[in-house]
Design a protein around this motif. Structure first.
Motif, PDB file in Angstrom:
ATOM      1  N   SER A   1       0.823  -1.210   0.000  1.00  0.00           N
ATOM      2  CA  SER A   1       0.000   0.000   0.000  1.00  0.00           C
ATOM      3  C   SER A   1       0.856   1.258   0.000  1.00  0.00           C
ATOM      4  N   ARG A   2       1.967   1.233   0.741  1.00  0.00           N
ATOM      5  CA  ARG A   2       2.851   2.403   0.777  1.00  0.00           C
ATOM      6  C   ARG A   2       3.474   2.658  -0.591  1.00  0.00           C
ATOM      7  N   ALA A   3       3.910   1.588  -1.263  1.00  0.00           N
ATOM      8  CA  ALA A   3       4.531   1.735  -2.582  1.00  0.00           C
ATOM      9  C   ALA A   3       3.530   2.263  -3.608  1.00  0.00           C
ATOM     10  N   ILE A   4       2.292   1.808  -3.523  1.00  0.00           N
ATOM     11  CA  ILE A   4       1.255   2.298  -4.441  1.00  0.00           C
ATOM     12  C   ILE A   4       0.979   3.771  -4.179  1.00  0.00           C
ATOM     13  N   TRP A   5       0.897   4.129  -2.901  1.00  0.00           N
ATOM     14  CA  TRP A   5       0.656   5.527  -2.521  1.00  0.00           C
ATOM     15  C   TRP A   5       1.758   6.440  -3.053  1.00  0.00           C
ATOM     16  N   ILE A   6       3.006   6.030  -2.860  1.00  0.00           N
ATOM     17  CA  ILE A   6       4.131   6.821  -3.366  1.00  0.00           C
ATOM     18  C   ILE A   6       4.047   6.929  -4.889  1.00  0.00           C
ATOM     19  N   SER A   7       3.663   5.840  -5.537  1.00  0.00           N
ATOM     20  CA  SER A   7       3.595   5.823  -7.005  1.00  0.00           C
ATOM     21  C   SER A   7       2.634   6.872  -7.540  1.00  0.00           C
ATOM     22  N   TYR A   8       1.405   6.904  -6.986  1.00  0.00           N
ATOM     23  CA  TYR A   8       0.447   7.854  -7.568  1.00  0.00           C
ATOM     24  C   TYR A   8       0.657   9.279  -7.069  1.00  0.00           C
ATOM     25  N   GLU A   9       1.222   9.438  -5.887  1.00  0.00           N
ATOM     26  CA  GLU A   9       1.486  10.795  -5.411  1.00  0.00           C
ATOM     27  C   GLU A   9       2.650  11.436  -6.158  1.00  0.00           C
ATOM     28  N   LEU A  10       3.560  10.602  -6.679  1.00  0.00           N
ATOM     29  CA  LEU A  10       4.732  11.126  -7.375  1.00  0.00           C
ATOM     30  C   LEU A  10       4.728  10.791  -8.864  1.00  0.00           C
ATOM     31  N   ASP A  11       3.553  10.424  -9.381  1.00  0.00           N
ATOM     32  CA  ASP A  11       3.393  10.195 -10.826  1.00  0.00           C
ATOM     33  C   ASP A  11       4.333   9.135 -11.392  1.00  0.00           C
TER      34      ASP A  11
ATOM     35  N   GLN B   1      -7.040   1.397  -6.146  1.00  0.00           N
ATOM     36  CA  GLN B   1      -8.162   2.029  -6.840  1.00  0.00           C
ATOM     37  C   GLN B   1      -7.936   3.530  -7.014  1.00  0.00           C
ATOM     38  N   ILE B   2      -7.376   4.167  -5.993  1.00  0.00           N
ATOM     39  CA  ILE B   2      -7.064   5.597  -6.111  1.00  0.00           C
ATOM     40  C   ILE B   2      -5.978   5.811  -7.165  1.00  0.00           C
ATOM     41  N   ALA B   3      -4.999   4.908  -7.200  1.00  0.00           N
ATOM     42  CA  ALA B   3      -3.926   5.006  -8.195  1.00  0.00           C
ATOM     43  C   ALA B   3      -4.482   4.890  -9.613  1.00  0.00           C
ATOM     44  N   LEU B   4      -5.435   3.992  -9.817  1.00  0.00           N
ATOM     45  CA  LEU B   4      -6.039   3.841 -11.143  1.00  0.00           C
ATOM     46  C   LEU B   4      -6.741   5.127 -11.566  1.00  0.00           C
ATOM     47  N   VAL B   5      -7.411   5.760 -10.618  1.00  0.00           N
ATOM     48  CA  VAL B   5      -8.072   7.034 -10.919  1.00  0.00           C
ATOM     49  C   VAL B   5      -7.035   8.091 -11.277  1.00  0.00           C
ATOM     50  N   ARG B   6      -5.951   8.121 -10.515  1.00  0.00           N
ATOM     51  CA  ARG B   6      -4.901   9.119 -10.771  1.00  0.00           C
ATOM     52  C   ARG B   6      -4.274   8.935 -12.151  1.00  0.00           C
ATOM     53  N   PHE B   7      -4.016   7.688 -12.541  1.00  0.00           N
ATOM     54  CA  PHE B   7      -3.309   7.443 -13.795  1.00  0.00           C
ATOM     55  C   PHE B   7      -4.235   7.316 -15.010  1.00  0.00           C
ATOM     56  N   LEU B   8      -5.431   6.777 -14.806  1.00  0.00           N
ATOM     57  CA  LEU B   8      -6.324   6.521 -15.939  1.00  0.00           C
ATOM     58  C   LEU B   8      -7.497   7.492 -16.016  1.00  0.00           C
ATOM     59  N   GLY B   9      -7.737   8.231 -14.947  1.00  0.00           N
ATOM     60  CA  GLY B   9      -8.822   9.197 -14.957  1.00  0.00           C
ATOM     61  C   GLY B   9     -10.191   8.548 -15.045  1.00  0.00           C
ATOM     62  N   TRP B  10     -11.050   9.109 -15.877  1.00  0.00           N
ATOM     63  CA  TRP B  10     -12.433   8.638 -15.996  1.00  0.00           C
ATOM     64  C   TRP B  10     -12.503   7.194 -16.476  1.00  0.00           C
TER      65      TRP B  10
END
Length: 297
Positions: free
Chosen positions: A126-136, A160-169
């Motif tokens: 979870s931490r690695a995923i969080w870092i991934s989407y917060e830092l693109d 799921q939040i990461a998917l929203v960040r990277f894939l949008g709608w």
């Protein structure tokens, strides 16, 4: 003989006690060193960013300085650096596409995160995923996508939040297939990520999202309608206003004041309301709908 055994026992106890004190002392010194090191690191990062990447300066080239490369090659230090950047990025960096310069172009970071995402430890995942989407850092998106229905709530939430960040709608396509409830906190995060990075409402993928049957997914759809001021889904809000699930109905009720109803909408609302009154009684709903329907008769 007894005295000798007693002396040996005392010596052993003193040895164990001494070992414990040494261990405690070492831990305290190490902790003190890490705190001092983190403080120095934070000061260095802030100084570097403020000098080279402030809002008043144009960004010419993304550079990872040598002194920082030594930090981010170690998993624990990578976490520290990531936390610092995430906390300060909104204050210094020119725009949202450039503040990840310290990470997005560095293969080492993506590899470190990939190892954590593959780990059996849910916290590391979870931490690695969080870092991934917060830092693109999207190099591991394929791995992250597979975790959107993970059994652990923190892992699937961040995925799921990461998917929203990277894939949008486009990421909303998964809503009809989500197996676990989406928490209120997560719903808010998803809506804010959409609004921050993909502010233009996309009807194509939202049509697929509203096919979801899960109460929390439907509540999320209502939050999206509210946040993006969508007016062509009034029928959906009216339908959910009479949901058997309290949180969905309450969300639809909150949304009611922000919608503009035409004649067809009011007719549909009246039909649903009459059918609802035959099976249930809701004083709050009566107080809200009765004046609205009477005013348009």
């Amino acid at each position: 003989m007894l005295e000798q055994q007693l002396i040996q026992l005392i010596f052993l106890l003193l040895l164990i006690l001494g070992g414990l004190w040494l261990s405690i002392g070492y831990s305290l010194l190490r902790r003190r060193y890490r705190v001092k090191r983190k403080k120095q690191l934070k000061e260095q990062v802030i100084q570097y960013v403020s000098i080279n990447y402030t809002k008043s300066l144009p960004i010419s080239k993304f550079v990872v300085p040598h002194w920082l490369q030594g930090y981010i090659k170690k998993s624990r230090d990578l976490r520290d650096v990531a936390n610092i950047i995430i906390n300060i990025k909104d204050f210094f960096i020119t725009d949202r596409d450039t503040w990840s310069f310290l990470f997005a172009t560095d293969v080492t970071v993506a590899k470190e995160l990939k190892a954590d995402i593959k780990s059996n430890n849910w916290y590391k995942k979870s931490r690695a995923i969080w870092i991934s989407y917060e830092l693109d850092i999207d190099q591991n998106l394929d791995l992250i996508a597979k975790l959107n229905s993970h059994k652990h709530i923190l892992v699937r939430r961040e995925a799921q939040i990461a998917l929203v960040r990277f894939l949008g709608w486009k990421s909303l396509r998964i809503l009809p297939y989500v197996k676990f409830p989406i928490s209120l906190w997560q719903q808010i995060r998803i809506v804010e990520k959409l609004h921050q990075y993909y502010p233009k409402f996309d009807d194509t993928f939202f049509k697929k999202a509203i096919q979801a049957e899960s109460p929390s997914s439907r509540e999320l759809c209502l939050r999206i309608i509210r946040r993006f001021h969508v007016q062509n889904y009034n029928w959906y809000a009216i339908q959910e206003l009479f949901s058997e699930h309290k949180y969905v109905a309450n969300m639809a009720l909150e949304l009611l004041d922000e919608l503009s109803f035409d004649e067809d909408d009011l007719k549909l609302l009246g039909q649903h309301y009459q059918a609802y009154k035959l099976r249930a009684n809701n004083v709050v709903l009566d107080q809200k709908l009765t004046p609205l329907l009477q005013a348009n008769n």
